[in-house]
Enzyme design. Structure first.
Site, PDB file in Angstrom:
ATOM      1  N   ALA A  71     -33.838 -40.142 -19.700  1.00 15.13           N
ATOM      2  CA  ALA A  71     -33.665 -41.739 -19.710  1.00 15.13           C
ATOM      3  C   ALA A  71     -32.056 -42.088 -19.782  1.00 15.13           C
ATOM      4  CB  ALA A  71     -34.200 -42.215 -20.858  1.00 15.13           C
ATOM      5  N   GLY A 116     -37.429 -37.803 -19.989  1.00 14.19           N
ATOM      6  CA  GLY A 116     -38.054 -38.714 -18.766  1.00 14.19           C
ATOM      7  C   GLY A 116     -38.065 -37.973 -17.650  1.00 14.19           C
ATOM      8  N   GLU A 119     -40.945 -35.689 -18.058  1.00 15.68           N
ATOM      9  CA  GLU A 119     -42.263 -36.408 -18.129  1.00 15.68           C
ATOM     10  C   GLU A 119     -42.599 -36.777 -16.715  1.00 15.68           C
ATOM     11  OE1 GLU A 119     -42.220 -39.018 -22.300  1.00 15.68           O
ATOM     12  OE2 GLU A 119     -40.392 -39.105 -20.892  1.00 15.68           O
ATOM     13  N   GLU A 139     -36.069 -35.923 -27.224  1.00 15.64           N
ATOM     14  CA  GLU A 139     -36.098 -37.381 -27.862  1.00 15.64           C
ATOM     15  C   GLU A 139     -36.092 -37.244 -29.022  1.00 15.64           C
ATOM     16  OE1 GLU A 139     -38.488 -37.943 -23.826  1.00 15.64           O
ATOM     17  OE2 GLU A 139     -38.456 -36.500 -25.501  1.00 15.64           O
TER      18      GLU A 139
END
Length: 267
Positions: A71, A116, A119, A139
């Site tokens: 991210a 991300g 993911e 994270e």
């Protein structure tokens, strides 16, 4: 090879279509950071790929050097709780749009697929990774947890113990370990990743599209429910395929010519 069409193009994400295979291409230098804009462009490309009848399978690709390094932390650093409450549903649903494409989806993972990026890769049906790829959910090192499906999809792929180890520690997972634990499905030389992904996707160009769709929906929905309910999902999908033209073509071809010779129409 046929011509390449680019029907949906944002600033950082575009959908390219060639010979029945759609590529959702991330291109935000240097590391494909997944800002809110990138997330929404991924949603738009996934929606377009799902809707187009000429797209039979999809490759998600970040380029030769990196899949997506995570991210955009700078964008999130000053967000308040209420701001993230408003944004978090959109973050998850943008990636879920990829998971819900009713066609085979393969992630071509090069370089880093972190946070991300990992993911997003897990939203694909399979993952083909470069031998020098690095995946992970770091994270926890930022004082947060994965928020775009990581705690759920990683657990379903590798089991709770391995998922907890990876998420609790935030450690990086190299390609060989990712293959061993089931986080990726195939490891190939870095310069072959995209070609291998396209090769995998291309096998579905002449497939019975609605049967493939029914198989994907049965598997994905079945994972969410108990066995008895899953069997009922399968039964309904199985019976429904008897309304398709491809079912008639496939069975007639099998009877007359043996298996694997049907020429399906995707209808």
């Amino acid at each position: 090879m046929g011509t390449t069409d680019t029907p949906a193009a944002g600033e950082f994400v575009r959908l390219e279509v060639s010979d029945g295979v759609g590529t959702i291409r991330l291109d935000r230098p240097k590391m494909n950071a997944l800002s809110e804009q990138v997330q929404e462009e991924i949603r738009a490309a996934a929606t377009e790929a799902a809707a187009r009848a000429d797209v039979k399978a999809v490759v998600v690709y970040g380029g030769e050097r990196v899949f997506a390094a995570g991210a955009d932390v700078k964008e999130m650093a000053d967000m308040s709780y209420t701001e993230m409450v408003d944004r978090s549903a959109g973050l998850q649903s943008a990636f879920t749009a990829v998971a819900k494409i009713p066609k085979p989806v393969v992630a071509a993972v090069t370089g880093y697929a972190l946070g991300g990026g990992c993911e997003l890769a897990m939203c694909a049906d399979i993952r083909i990774a470069a031998d020098n790829a690095t995946l992970g959910q770091p994270e926890i090192l930022l004082g947060i947890i994965p928020g775009a499906g990581g705690t759920q999809r990683l657990t379903r792929l590798v089991g709770p113990s391995k998922a907890k180890d990876i998420i609790f520690s935030g450690r990086f997972v190299k390609a060989d370990e990712a293959l061993a634990i089931g986080l990726v499905d195939r490891v190939v030389p870095a310069d072959e990743v995209y070609a291998e992904a396209v090769k995998w996707a291309s096998q579905f160009v002449g497939a019975a599209s609605y049967a493939v769709r029914a198989a994907k929906e049965s598997i994905d929905r079945g994972l969410e429910v108990d066995l008895e309910t899953g069997l009922e999902i399968e039964r309904v999908q199985f019976a429904a395929l008897f309304a398709t033209e491809d079912r008639s073509i496939g069975m007639k071809s099998f009877v007359e010519n043996g298996p694997g010779k049907a020429e399906f129409r995707g209808a």
